[in-house]
Design a protein around this motif. Structure first.
Motif, short mmCIF file in Angstrom:
data_model
loop_
_atom_site.label_atom_id
_atom_site.label_comp_id
_atom_site.label_asym_id
_atom_site.label_seq_id
_atom_site.Cartn_x
_atom_site.Cartn_y
_atom_site.Cartn_z
N GLU A 51 65.18 37.28 -45.19
CA GLU A 51 65.85 38.76 -45.11
C GLU A 51 64.71 39.91 -46.10
O GLU A 51 65.67 40.50 -45.33
CB GLU A 51 67.24 38.06 -45.92
CG GLU A 51 68.41 37.09 -45.68
CD GLU A 51 67.61 35.60 -45.49
OE1 GLU A 51 66.06 35.76 -46.35
OE2 GLU A 51 68.09 34.82 -45.12
N GLN A 52 64.15 39.64 -46.81
CA GLN A 52 62.87 40.91 -47.06
C GLN A 52 63.07 41.80 -45.86
O GLN A 52 62.53 42.70 -46.28
CB GLN A 52 62.57 40.63 -47.89
CG GLN A 52 63.33 40.35 -49.38
CD GLN A 52 62.64 39.30 -50.63
OE1 GLN A 52 61.46 38.91 -50.12
NE2 GLN A 52 62.90 40.26 -51.83
N GLU A 107 63.42 41.15 -42.65
CA GLU A 107 64.15 42.19 -42.24
C GLU A 107 64.43 43.44 -42.61
O GLU A 107 64.63 44.41 -41.64
CB GLU A 107 65.26 41.33 -41.78
CG GLU A 107 65.89 41.83 -40.55
CD GLU A 107 65.83 41.85 -39.20
OE1 GLU A 107 66.38 42.91 -38.38
OE2 GLU A 107 64.64 40.94 -38.66
N ALA A 108 64.59 43.68 -43.89
CA ALA A 108 65.48 44.79 -44.49
C ALA A 108 64.30 45.82 -44.49
O ALA A 108 64.36 47.70 -43.71
CB ALA A 108 65.80 44.54 -45.80
N ILE A 109 62.69 45.56 -44.36
CA ILE A 109 61.82 46.85 -44.63
C ILE A 109 61.23 47.11 -43.01
O ILE A 109 61.21 48.29 -42.33
CB ILE A 109 60.69 45.32 -44.52
CG1 ILE A 109 60.12 45.41 -45.96
CG2 ILE A 109 58.90 46.61 -44.54
CD1 ILE A 109 59.30 44.37 -46.44
N SER A 110 62.14 45.91 -42.16
CA SER A 110 61.88 46.47 -40.97
C SER A 110 62.99 47.01 -40.08
O SER A 110 62.27 48.41 -39.63
CB SER A 110 61.86 44.78 -39.41
OG SER A 110 60.90 44.08 -39.89
N VAL A 111 63.59 47.19 -40.56
CA VAL A 111 64.86 47.67 -39.99
C VAL A 111 65.04 49.79 -40.83
O VAL A 111 64.52 50.46 -40.36
CB VAL A 111 66.88 47.43 -40.97
CG1 VAL A 111 67.05 49.03 -41.08
CG2 VAL A 111 66.77 46.55 -40.54
N VAL A 112 63.81 49.91 -42.08
CA VAL A 112 63.21 51.36 -42.84
C VAL A 112 63.22 52.17 -41.37
O VAL A 112 62.83 53.01 -41.57
CB VAL A 112 62.39 51.27 -44.20
CG1 VAL A 112 61.91 51.99 -44.73
CG2 VAL A 112 64.03 50.06 -44.86
N LEU A 144 58.57 51.66 -48.32
CA LEU A 144 60.16 50.46 -48.07
C LEU A 144 60.92 50.46 -48.98
O LEU A 144 61.72 49.60 -49.16
CB LEU A 144 58.94 49.86 -47.69
CG LEU A 144 58.17 50.17 -46.05
CD1 LEU A 144 56.77 49.04 -46.27
CD2 LEU A 144 58.82 50.82 -44.98
N ALA A 203 64.69 49.93 -48.96
CA ALA A 203 64.86 48.15 -48.32
C ALA A 203 65.66 47.47 -49.69
O ALA A 203 65.97 46.24 -49.33
CB ALA A 203 63.79 47.17 -48.32
N ILE A 232 63.88 46.13 -52.36
CA ILE A 232 62.77 45.52 -53.19
C ILE A 232 62.15 46.08 -54.09
O ILE A 232 61.50 47.16 -53.66
CB ILE A 232 62.04 45.05 -51.56
CG1 ILE A 232 62.56 44.71 -50.63
CG2 ILE A 232 61.52 43.95 -52.44
CD1 ILE A 232 62.25 43.84 -49.68
#
Length: 343
Positions: A150-151, A153-158, A268, A272, A274
């Motif tokens: 999940e983390q 995926e959140a990073i990729s979206v950024v 990032l 995201a 994190i």
């Protein structure tokens, strides 16, 4: 500077340093304390990576600032007193006590220095080193640092949106980070280290040869970035930096170590959500994913550059714990309620 083979004789003019809570040297110390020349000779003779050399230099200078003795006159009692000073009086630049790991770092620098000092003939080979009896501080077992799916995926979206130069560069940088390279190694990459399929380079930490195959998605992002640069009429050679900086102070120059850390932590991590996101957490994640895919740890270590199985096992601990808790909830017929470890 040519040093006398007798370290006691060559240090008779040492001006005692004033002990400070930060362990910093005064200007006079830096120019007149001959003990510093021994530090530089040790570092030149060592096989330490650049970052390790920088750390050892800081720690050895801290000891010089605290002590007024020649290297050959230091005793085990002095080392014990210095350790107490580190633990009870020495502070970080922010005024906080040193962590046990920082104390151990200082002791490791001293142990390494005296091992060289003796083996180079500056101390009797039969003498007991002053650092022999000092013990490292016990450290608690670190929490796993790998990132959850999940983390990631959140990073990729950024970095998914946008096609300007920074966004294209950032996607290429993230593609490389997800293959477990250290930040220093990423910064040193040239265009010639990428052959369209893999990255081939020498690791800064131990100068070992690395051959890292890249996923198709990662290759595509790097190819897009390099093509974008060619379209801007940049002439790329094998010696051209693979990744460029967009900092206002260093535009168009090689993306540096600090620039990579800033990108990961500030861009990032914050976007995201994190906390404490560092380039090294991608390295932990890459190692854990290799094992999760069923790759033997010996082969996985050849990809990550780990010479120690014990250290490598720390990198994959997070996935093991996550799998264990998932298995527990499956066994009792419930959905997992506990998220994967974060640090």
């Amino acid at each position: 500077m040519t040093l006398s083979p007798n370290p006691k004789k060559s240090l008779l003019k040492v001006i005692p340093a004033q002990s400070t809570t930060s362990g910093q040297l005064t200007k006079a110390d830096k120019t007149e304390d001959l003990r510093l020349a021994w530090i530089e000779q040790f570092l030149r003779a060592s096989n330490l990576a650049k970052n390790s050399q920088k750390t050892y230099r800081i720690e050895l200078k801290r000891f010089v600032a605290w002590s007024n003795k020649a290297w050959a006159d230091v005793t085990a009692r002095d080392i014990a007193r210095f350790k107490h000073y580190l633990m009870s009086e020495c502070k970080t630049p922010k005024g906080k006590p040193l962590m046990p790991a920082s104390v151990n770092q200082a002791l490791a620098a001293l142990k390494s220095f005296y091992s060289w000092f003796q083996s180079s003939g500056y101390m009797d080979l039969t003498a007991v080193l002053p650092t022999a009896a000092v013990k490292f501080e016990k450290l608690g077992k670190p929490l796993p640092k790998n990132l959850s799916d999940e983390q990631m995926e959140a990073i990729s979206v950024v970095v998914e949106q946008g096609n300007d130069e920074i966004q294209v560069r950032d996607r290429a940088l993230l593609a490389i980070l997800t293959h477990g390279l250290r930040a220093g190694d990423i910064s040193a990459l040239n265009v010639g280290n990428y052959d369209g399929i893999r990255l081939r380079f020498f690791r800064d930490k131990d100068n070992s040869e690395a051959l890292v195959p890249l996923r198709q998605a990662a290759r595509e992002q790097i190819d897009i970035y390099l093509q974008w640069r060619r379209e801007q009429t940049e002439v790329l050679t094998n010696e051209s930096p693979l990744l460029l900086s967009h900092d206002l102070r260093t535009p168009g120059q090689r993306l540096g170590y600090q620039g990579i850390y800033y990108f990961v932590k500030e861009r990032l991590g914050k976007a995201a959500g994190i906390s404490n996101l560092t380039p090294h957490r991608f390295r932990h994640t890459y190692a854990a994913n290799l094992v999760e895919m069923g790759i033997d740890t010996l082969l996985a270590r050849s990809l990550t550059g780990h010479s120690s199985e014990r250290v490598f096992q720390r990198y994959i601990e997070g996935k093991r714990l996550a799998a264990a808790q998932t298995a527990f909830y499956q066994a009792i017929g419930e959905e997992p309620l506990i998220q994967e470890y974060e640090t």
